[in-house]
Design a protein around this motif. Structure first.
Motif, mmCIF file in Angstrom:
data_model
loop_
_atom_site.group_PDB
_atom_site.id
_atom_site.type_symbol
_atom_site.label_atom_id
_atom_site.label_comp_id
_atom_site.label_asym_id
_atom_site.label_seq_id
_atom_site.Cartn_x
_atom_site.Cartn_y
_atom_site.Cartn_z
ATOM 1 N N HIS A 234 -6.250 -42.617 25.075
ATOM 2 C CA HIS A 234 -5.599 -43.914 25.345
ATOM 3 C C HIS A 234 -4.252 -43.740 26.036
ATOM 4 O O HIS A 234 -3.826 -44.572 26.807
ATOM 5 C CB HIS A 234 -5.428 -44.712 24.048
ATOM 6 N N MET A 235 -3.599 -42.615 25.756
ATOM 7 C CA MET A 235 -2.301 -42.374 26.393
ATOM 8 C C MET A 235 -2.466 -42.252 27.915
ATOM 9 O O MET A 235 -1.679 -42.801 28.683
ATOM 10 C CB MET A 235 -1.706 -41.092 25.806
ATOM 11 N N GLU A 238 -4.155 -45.782 29.253
ATOM 12 C CA GLU A 238 -3.385 -47.017 29.099
ATOM 13 C C GLU A 238 -1.899 -46.851 29.400
ATOM 14 O O GLU A 238 -1.373 -47.435 30.340
ATOM 15 C CB GLU A 238 -3.504 -47.484 27.631
ATOM 16 N N VAL A 239 -1.247 -46.052 28.574
ATOM 17 C CA VAL A 239 0.215 -46.060 28.592
ATOM 18 C C VAL A 239 0.776 -45.374 29.833
ATOM 19 O O VAL A 239 1.658 -45.915 30.511
ATOM 20 C CB VAL A 239 0.784 -45.399 27.307
ATOM 21 N N MET A 240 0.267 -44.185 30.154
ATOM 22 C CA MET A 240 0.850 -43.422 31.262
ATOM 23 C C MET A 240 0.743 -44.145 32.607
ATOM 24 O O MET A 240 1.725 -44.231 33.328
ATOM 25 C CB MET A 240 0.234 -42.019 31.339
ATOM 26 N N LYS A 242 0.607 -47.250 33.214
ATOM 27 C CA LYS A 242 1.344 -48.523 33.280
ATOM 28 C C LYS A 242 2.836 -48.351 33.008
ATOM 29 O O LYS A 242 3.651 -49.029 33.621
ATOM 30 C CB LYS A 242 0.721 -49.522 32.310
ATOM 31 N N LEU A 243 3.196 -47.453 32.093
ATOM 32 C CA LEU A 243 4.615 -47.290 31.736
ATOM 33 C C LEU A 243 5.155 -45.904 32.056
ATOM 34 O O LEU A 243 6.371 -45.706 32.076
ATOM 35 C CB LEU A 243 4.824 -47.549 30.236
ATOM 36 N N THR A 245 6.037 -41.887 31.300
ATOM 37 C CA THR A 245 6.643 -41.284 30.101
ATOM 38 C C THR A 245 7.729 -42.183 29.517
ATOM 39 O O THR A 245 8.095 -42.040 28.341
ATOM 40 C CB THR A 245 7.249 -39.906 30.433
ATOM 41 N N GLY A 247 7.390 -44.890 28.473
ATOM 42 C CA GLY A 247 6.781 -45.539 27.311
ATOM 43 C C GLY A 247 7.269 -44.976 25.991
ATOM 44 O O GLY A 247 7.026 -45.569 24.932
ATOM 45 N N THR B 10 1.300 -51.157 26.222
ATOM 46 C CA THR B 10 0.499 -52.097 27.013
ATOM 47 C C THR B 10 -0.073 -53.194 26.116
ATOM 48 O O THR B 10 -0.849 -54.024 26.577
ATOM 49 C CB THR B 10 -0.649 -51.372 27.738
ATOM 50 N N SER B 46 -8.975 -47.980 19.648
ATOM 51 C CA SER B 46 -8.876 -47.225 20.901
ATOM 52 C C SER B 46 -7.516 -47.408 21.579
ATOM 53 O O SER B 46 -7.168 -46.668 22.489
ATOM 54 C CB SER B 46 -9.974 -47.676 21.862
ATOM 55 N N GLN B 47 -6.745 -48.389 21.154
ATOM 56 C CA GLN B 47 -5.433 -48.628 21.759
ATOM 57 C C GLN B 47 -4.360 -47.696 21.203
ATOM 58 O O GLN B 47 -3.225 -47.718 21.663
ATOM 59 C CB GLN B 47 -5.008 -50.085 21.534
ATOM 60 N N GLN B 74 2.343 -47.939 20.697
ATOM 61 C CA GLN B 74 1.205 -47.041 20.933
ATOM 62 C C GLN B 74 1.635 -45.585 20.834
ATOM 63 O O GLN B 74 2.741 -45.235 21.269
ATOM 64 C CB GLN B 74 0.612 -47.300 22.319
ATOM 65 N N ALA B 75 0.777 -44.770 20.271
ATOM 66 C CA ALA B 75 1.097 -43.338 20.134
ATOM 67 C C ALA B 75 1.114 -42.688 21.517
ATOM 68 O O ALA B 75 0.297 -42.992 22.383
ATOM 69 C CB ALA B 75 0.072 -42.656 19.248
ATOM 70 N N ILE B 76 2.078 -41.810 21.703
ATOM 71 C CA ILE B 76 2.200 -41.032 22.934
ATOM 72 C C ILE B 76 2.470 -39.591 22.509
ATOM 73 O O ILE B 76 3.225 -39.359 21.567
ATOM 74 C CB ILE B 76 3.370 -41.537 23.812
ATOM 75 N N GLY B 78 4.118 -37.269 24.042
ATOM 76 C CA GLY B 78 5.320 -36.637 24.580
ATOM 77 C C GLY B 78 5.434 -36.839 26.076
ATOM 78 O O GLY B 78 4.577 -37.480 26.686
ATOM 79 N N GLY B 79 6.472 -36.285 26.652
ATOM 80 C CA GLY B 79 6.666 -36.454 28.097
ATOM 81 C C GLY B 79 8.059 -36.022 28.489
ATOM 82 O O GLY B 79 8.839 -35.615 27.663
#
Lengths: 573, 79
Positions: A234-235, A238-240, A242-243, A245, A247, B10, B46-47, B74-76, B78-79
């Motif tokens: 999902h990262m 979805e997140v990567m 659109k937003l 890092t 995010g 999101t 799934s989100q 939402q879980a990430i 790292g980055g």
């Protein structure tokens, strides 16, 4: 599989087959193992004995997506230890497509000389005098390089900071649009490049001689499965895109772990103004691009193009770590100012993280007020102009702390921490303290385990194990040339299995569950730690600065709790 | 009881009228858990949704408390 050795002292270039002891390695594994074998550990990082190694990942240049990372290795002028810093963009894939395992830059050009190292479509390397580019900032430089050698050229280069040999100097990497906006930022490798007399590595992207894959059919099948897993995460889904890092700004502030005002607080006032959600809105409103492909062969698209109110390009990929260093640490909750600082750092060629933290230390010492964006911009400009204060700032947070006689300097082994306060995310403290690289944001980033509820970030239990697991895994994935986003998605059992199948097909050697990532990661870390030991590091260097143990961080009002003995057990292997 | 929910990542896109300055107010039964809230908001697993309250990541079975705002993120990795 070949090595190109370039001697800057006598301008000779030799091409060698990769010797057996380096085979099956790429990226960080190759640079670190070579440096440990070939660089005198006590040498001057800015002298002729140091070597600067550019190595695409083992899988760069194959059809596997997300593998255009290039690792840059040397003895670091910032930490005094071994350094690998990797960058995205176009260079990793370009070198991989030419079957070049590494470019090793040795010796030192006489004072005053400056060169490009050019590698053409056939893999032929040559040194090109580059005097007329002296002092040039990176955006103008890359524009001129692309005009001279063609659009299909990948560039790694330094700006003025690298020529001044400053300890925060970066090596900038050109992205898919030809902007030098991606960076091997950490550890001052730009200074090593400047000391060698090398302004840019210029490589044709159209090479067609990658190393052969042992079992092409099995490899193709395995690639499909790896891509499926990476995209299903999902990262990455979805997140990567659109937003990006950015995010992470919301979760880390929500957890009270966003080091703010030189790590005096764990939540930045006004963080909602600089979070990924707000950034994406601003980019949309102004007609920028929130879902940008910054690196060759990318399927995640975590990059973005940030534009000003007139819709004009400011910078590409405004990233979490930059937003934190230039925004959180300095108290500047203003995305336009942060984007300008990001662009300025890329252009001058300095690490946004070390530079932002150096500015924060100066502000904390009373030199300027927290939140003063104009002052921060002027400070970075001073680095570009090479003023006396600019050179102090360009020496990094430790140099700034010494200058102001200020002891709140958040570094380990001389390198600034990343955007996770060890008092509220204890596992990051373990990674910062023990990574052979110095404090680092990718070497063993535990944030995902906290967000998934697998580990309590405020308690000491389980942190050493989590950091150890991730440090080993990342050392292995950094060897492949695969980006962090894809690698994180492959850390589970299914991902590990799929990746081992792929690597087995590539090498033509069956790999067992212990071989990757564990055995490879351990091998790389051992080489790095051995180099540091020989360079004079002891376990006392695997510690955080005192204030993390003594000064509680609001809002949780916790300190760093992991004992020295536990830290020393991180690499019990 | 009413719970103020702030959405991040999101997840905001699932609520077209969402305004960050206001969040959304959700009516949940007394004793409702994190799992109940995510189900009520129709946010699928799934989100990668994460619920953070007062700086702490909650588990699915943790109960929500009256008057305490809830952040859903939402879980990430790292980055």
């Amino acid at each position: 599989m070949k090595l190109i050795r370039v001697n800057m002292s006598d301008k000779t270039i030799r091409v060698e087959d990769v010797p057996p002891e380096y085979r099956g390695l790429g990226g960080r594994g190759l640079t670190s193992i070579m440096i440990n074998a070939e660089v005198p550990p006590k040498c001057d990082p800015l002298g002729p004995e140091n070597k600067l190694i550019f190595a695409p990942g083992l899988l760069s240049g194959t059809v596997l997506p997300n593998t255009s990372r290039v690792s840059v290795g040397a003895k670091s002028p910032l930490t005094g230890g071994i350094k690998e810093s990797n960058a995205g963009g176009t260079m990793g894939a370009a070198l991989g497509r030419l079957g070049i395992a590494a470019v090793v830059v040795e010796g030192q050009a006489p004072e005053g000389e400056l060169y490009f190292l050019r590698i053409d479509q056939n893999g032929e390397a040559s040194l090109v005098p580059a005097q007329e580019y002296r002092g040039m900032r990176t955006y103008q430089l890359v524009e001129k390089i692309l005009a001279r050698y063609g659009e299909k050229t990948a560039v790694l280069c330094i700006g003025p900071a690298g020529e001044y040999k400053l300890a925060v100097a970066s090596i900038q990497s050109s992205d898919t649009d030809g902007h030098p906006c991606r960076a091997a930022g950490r550890g001052g490798l730009g200074a090593v490049m400047g000391a060698k007399g090398l302004k840019a590595l210029v490589v044709d992207q159209r090479g067609k001689s990658p190393d052969p894959v042992a079992d092409p059919e099995a490899f193709k099948e395995a690639v499909k499965e790896v891509v499926r897993i990476v995209k299903a995460d999902h990262m990455n889904a979805e997140v990567m895109p659109k937003l990006g890092t950015a995010g992470l700004v919301a979760p880390v502030n929500s957890m009270g772990a966003f080091p703010s005002y030189n790590a005096r607080r764990g939540v930045l006032e006004g963080w909602e103004n600089i979070c990924g959600e707000r950034m994406a809105e601003i980019i949309q409103e102004r007609g920028g691009n929130p879902t940008h492909m910054g690196c060759s062969q990318c399927v995640v698209h975590c990059s973005n193009v940030f534009v000003d109110e007139q819709g004009k390009y400011v910078t590409s990929s405004l990233e979490y770590e930059t937003i934190w260093a230039m925004g959180g640490m300095t108290g500047i909750a203003d995305l336009d100012a942060i984007a300008r600082l990001d662009n300025l750092c890329d252009d001058i060629g300095v690490d946004t993280m070390s530079t932002g933290v150096a500015i924060a230390v100066a502000m904390d010492a009373g030199y300027k007020e927290f939140g003063d964006a104009e002052a921060a911009i002027e400070m970075v400009e001073e680095i570009g102009r090479g003023t006396e204060f600019g050179r102090i700032l360009g020496g990094g947070p430790v140099a700034v702390g010494k200058h102001f006689n200020h002891d709140r300097v958040p570094v380990v082994k001389g390198q600034s921490i990343a955007a996770y306060d060890p008092r509220a995310m204890q596992g990051h403290g373990v990674t910062f303290a023990t990574s052979p690289m110095g404090a680092d944001h990718t070497a063993g980033n535990v944030v995902g385990m906290y967000l998934q509820g697998l580990l309590d970030p405020l308690k000491p239990e389980g942190q050493v194990e989590a950091s150890r697991f991730l440090q080993i895994a990342m050392a292995a994935f950094d060897t492949m040339g695969q980006c962090f986003m894809a690698s994180v998605a492959l850390l589970g059992p299914d991902g590990g299995e799929a990746f081992r199948r792929l690597l087995s097909a590539y090498l033509g050697t069956p790999l067992g569950p212990d071989d990757f990532p564990h055995a490879l990661g351990v091998r790389v870390l051992k080489a790095e730690r051995e180099f540091n030991r020989k360079a004079g590091f002891t376990k006392e260097d695997d510690r955080l600065p005192r204030f993390f143990y003594e000064e509680p961080l609001p809002p949780h009002n916790t300190v760093f709790l992991i004992s020295d003995e536990e830290l020393d057990s991180t690499f019990d292997f | 009881m009413k719970v103020r929910v702030n959405l991040y990542g999101t997840l905001r896109q699932r609520f077209p009228a969402y305004r960050p300055s206001e969040g959304i107010e959700v009516e949940v039964p007394e004793g409702a858990t994190v799992r109940d809230l995510l189900s009520l908001l129709d946010i699928p697993q799934s989100q990668g949704a994460v619920v953070i309250v007062e700086g702490r990541v909650l588990k699915a079975e943790d109960k929500l408390r009256r008057g305490v705002p809830v952040n859903v993120l939402q879980a990430i990795g790292g980055g």
